[in-house]
Each structure stands twice: as structure tokens, then as C-alpha cells.
Design an enzyme around this catalytic site. Structure first.
Site, PDB file in Angstrom:
ATOM      1  N   PRO A  28       0.802  -1.229   0.000  1.00  0.00           N
ATOM      2  CA  PRO A  28       0.000   0.000   0.000  1.00  0.00           C
ATOM      3  C   PRO A  28       0.834   1.277   0.000  1.00  0.00           C
ATOM      4  O   PRO A  28       0.359   2.328  -0.426  1.00  0.00           O
ATOM      5  CB  PRO A  28      -0.821  -0.101   1.291  1.00  0.00           C
ATOM      6  CG  PRO A  28      -0.839  -1.552   1.624  1.00  0.00           C
ATOM      7  CD  PRO A  28       0.458  -2.102   1.144  1.00  0.00           C
ATOM      8  N   GLU A  33      -0.214  -8.863   8.465  1.00  0.00           N
ATOM      9  CA  GLU A  33      -0.114  -7.438   8.761  1.00  0.00           C
ATOM     10  C   GLU A  33       0.854  -6.713   7.832  1.00  0.00           C
ATOM     11  O   GLU A  33       0.723  -5.534   7.575  1.00  0.00           O
ATOM     12  CB  GLU A  33       0.322  -7.238  10.220  1.00  0.00           C
ATOM     13  CG  GLU A  33       0.422  -5.794  10.661  1.00  0.00           C
ATOM     14  CD  GLU A  33      -0.920  -5.074  10.625  1.00  0.00           C
ATOM     15  OE1 GLU A  33      -0.923  -3.828  10.508  1.00  0.00           O
ATOM     16  OE2 GLU A  33      -1.969  -5.752  10.707  1.00  0.00           O
ATOM     17  N   ARG A  75      -0.203  -7.854 -21.555  1.00  0.00           N
ATOM     18  CA  ARG A  75      -0.977  -7.570 -22.766  1.00  0.00           C
ATOM     19  C   ARG A  75      -0.268  -6.567 -23.675  1.00  0.00           C
ATOM     20  O   ARG A  75      -0.645  -6.397 -24.838  1.00  0.00           O
ATOM     21  CB  ARG A  75      -2.378  -7.078 -22.412  1.00  0.00           C
ATOM     22  CG  ARG A  75      -2.426  -5.730 -21.738  1.00  0.00           C
ATOM     23  CD  ARG A  75      -3.812  -5.435 -21.174  1.00  0.00           C
ATOM     24  NE  ARG A  75      -4.866  -5.645 -22.139  1.00  0.00           N
ATOM     25  CZ  ARG A  75      -5.183  -4.785 -23.103  1.00  0.00           C
ATOM     26  NH1 ARG A  75      -4.504  -3.637 -23.203  1.00  0.00           N
ATOM     27  NH2 ARG A  75      -6.149  -5.045 -23.959  1.00  0.00           N
ATOM     28  N   ASP A 117      -5.965   1.724 -26.319  1.00  0.00           N
ATOM     29  CA  ASP A 117      -6.642   1.530 -25.041  1.00  0.00           C
ATOM     30  C   ASP A 117      -6.711   2.817 -24.236  1.00  0.00           C
ATOM     31  O   ASP A 117      -5.896   3.721 -24.397  1.00  0.00           O
ATOM     32  CB  ASP A 117      -5.898   0.489 -24.197  1.00  0.00           C
ATOM     33  CG  ASP A 117      -6.212  -0.927 -24.637  1.00  0.00           C
ATOM     34  OD1 ASP A 117      -7.204  -1.123 -25.344  1.00  0.00           O
ATOM     35  OD2 ASP A 117      -5.449  -1.834 -24.260  1.00  0.00           O
TER      36      ASP A 117
END
Length: 248
Positions: free
Chosen positions: A88, A115, A152, A167
Site C-alpha cells: 500500500p 499485517e 498484454r 486503449d
């Protein structure tokens, strides 16, 4: 490209054998491997986590199993390559990052649980990536997201190499609206310009509608978009049309 993933839950990566990723594996474009780093623990209880020094909630992944698993991957591959920690606290993943990673020949992902990680695990890492400001049970889903977006982009991964170029986000804009047959479905018509055969007008329409969709849905993207005189003109038209539409 060789892709290794260090995870406690290798079965979560079964979807990687499907769709575009599966085809790249079948074509030999990608060598995809998932390593259960629990197999490398030297703990007599087969543990990979322990309590936090200094106190705190939850358990942390210990460095030893991950370091040893990484040593095994490096020995097999012949080099370490880019090592990506799904975390994160990492940089937010973008299409530009996917394009950067697609140029590499070896990527290793560390997908943690519990954790978090013992801080020393970061010594192995070249990149720390987050897929957004929210909490997942572990790093597996994030790793799959990054892998899918990256693979991709490899040459021959898609049936039409231009598909990736057009895209959303690849151009810096959201993708323009697209249509297929029938031209009239329940009274909803395909824009006439798309069936006109006028390629210059079609290209201009696509550019303008990509700008319109970005302006309406993700105006923040326009802050970093590299405008040309033509795209500035089209955006002015979009803003005028949208203002007139709002007044009606």
C-alpha cells in the site's frame, strides 16, 4: 518474459492461465511461475510469520523464507531482474508503469499476507507498487492486476498490436465510444460519421470524443495531457457543446 510470483496461495493464480495471459503462455511469450515461499521456511513449525518487535497488532512475514525463495528464483533464472513488492505504501500503478515493466525480460512479484512484511524484505526490491488506496487481504490480486496490464503490452500478445495503443490511458485519454452492428438498435443509431467512409473525419471524431469522455469523467488526466493546436481546438468545441447542452 519470465514472471515469478512469491505467494503463500499459489492456487489464487489459476486465472493467469486463461484469456490473454494464458495465450501468451501457450505461445511461449511468457514463462509464468508461482513459488510458495512457505516451502522455503526453515522454521520447525513451518511458519512464515511472527509477532512484531515492540508490539503491535497482527503478524509480520519473516524475511528468511522470502530471501531464500528469491535466491532460488535467481539461481534458476540466472539473474534477479526487477523485483516488485505489492504494498500500500508503493507508487500507484499506472499505464505508464505497465509500459515500463513490459520492456523487462524478468519480473518477480512478492505478494504478502497478514499485517505486512519485515522491513528488511525491502532490500530485495526494485519497485514498490500499490493498485489503489484500499486494503486487500493480500498482494495476490494486486500482482495479478499488474501482470495482466503488463503482459498484454508484449509484442504479439494481442491479436492486433494496435489494440493496446488505442486503449484507455495509453494515449493519455479515456478511450472514445465504439460501436458494432447493427447500425440501428432499438432506435439508437451509430454516429453517421463512423459509417461515412471518410477516414479523416472518423479520426477527428475519435479524437474529439476521447477528449469529451476524459473531460466529463476524468478531467484530472487533462492536466498532464500533451495538447497540440488541433486537440486544443477540439477540446474548446467539446466545452462549448457541453455548456450549451447543460443550458437546455
Amino acid at each position: 518474459m519470465r514472471i515469478d510470483v512469491l505467494s503463500l496461495f499459489p492456487n489464487m493464480f489459476a486465472p493467469m492461465r486463461e484469456s490473454i495471459i494464458g495465450k501468451t503462455i501457450d505461445k511461449g511469450l511468457v514463462d509464468f511461475n508461482v513459488v510458495d515461499f512457505r516451502d522455503y521456511t526453515t522454521n520447525k513449525h513451518n511458519k512464515v510469520d511472527d509477532e512484531i518487535y515492540g508490539g503491535g497488532q497482527g503478524m509480520l512475514l519473516m524475511p528468511q523464507p522470502i530471501f531464500d525463495a528469491m535466491d532460488a528464483v535467481e539461481a534458476q533464472a540466472g539473474h534477479r531482474g526487477r523485483v516488485i513488492l505489492m504494498d500500500p505504501a508503493g507508487e500507484t500503478f499506472t499505464q505508464a508503469k505497465a509500459e515500463e515493466l513490459a520492456k523487462e525480460d524478468h519480473l518477480t512479484f512478492i505478494a504478502g499476507h497478514y499485517e505486512g512484511y519485515d522491513e528488511r524484505i525491502r532490500e530485495l526490491v526494485t519497485d514498490e507498487i500499490s493498485i489503489g488506496d484500499f486494503v486487500l487481504t493480500g498482494g495476490e490480486l494486486g500482482a495479478m492486476t499488474v501482470i495482466d496490464a503488463t503482459v498484454r503490452l508484449l509484442e504479439d500478445a494481442l491479436g492486433d498490436d494496435m489494440s493496446a495503443v488505442d486503449d484507455s490511458f495509453s494515449t493519455g485519454l479515456l478511450e472514445y465510444p465504439q460501436y458494432t452492428r447493427p447500425a440501428n438498435f432499438r432506435g439508437m443509431q451509430v454516429p453517421a460519421v463512423l459509417t461515412s467512409g471518410n477516414h479523416a473525419k472518423i479520426a477527428e471524431w475519435k479524437q474529439k470524443e476521447a477528449l469529451r469522455r476524459t473531460y466529463l469523467r476524468r478531467p484530472d488526466l487533462l492536466e498532464h495531457y500533451q495538447f497540440t493546436p488541433e486537440t486544443k481546438r477540439l477540446l474548446r468545441e467539446v466545452k462549448q457543446e457541453e455548456a450549451e447542452s447543460a443550458e437546455k
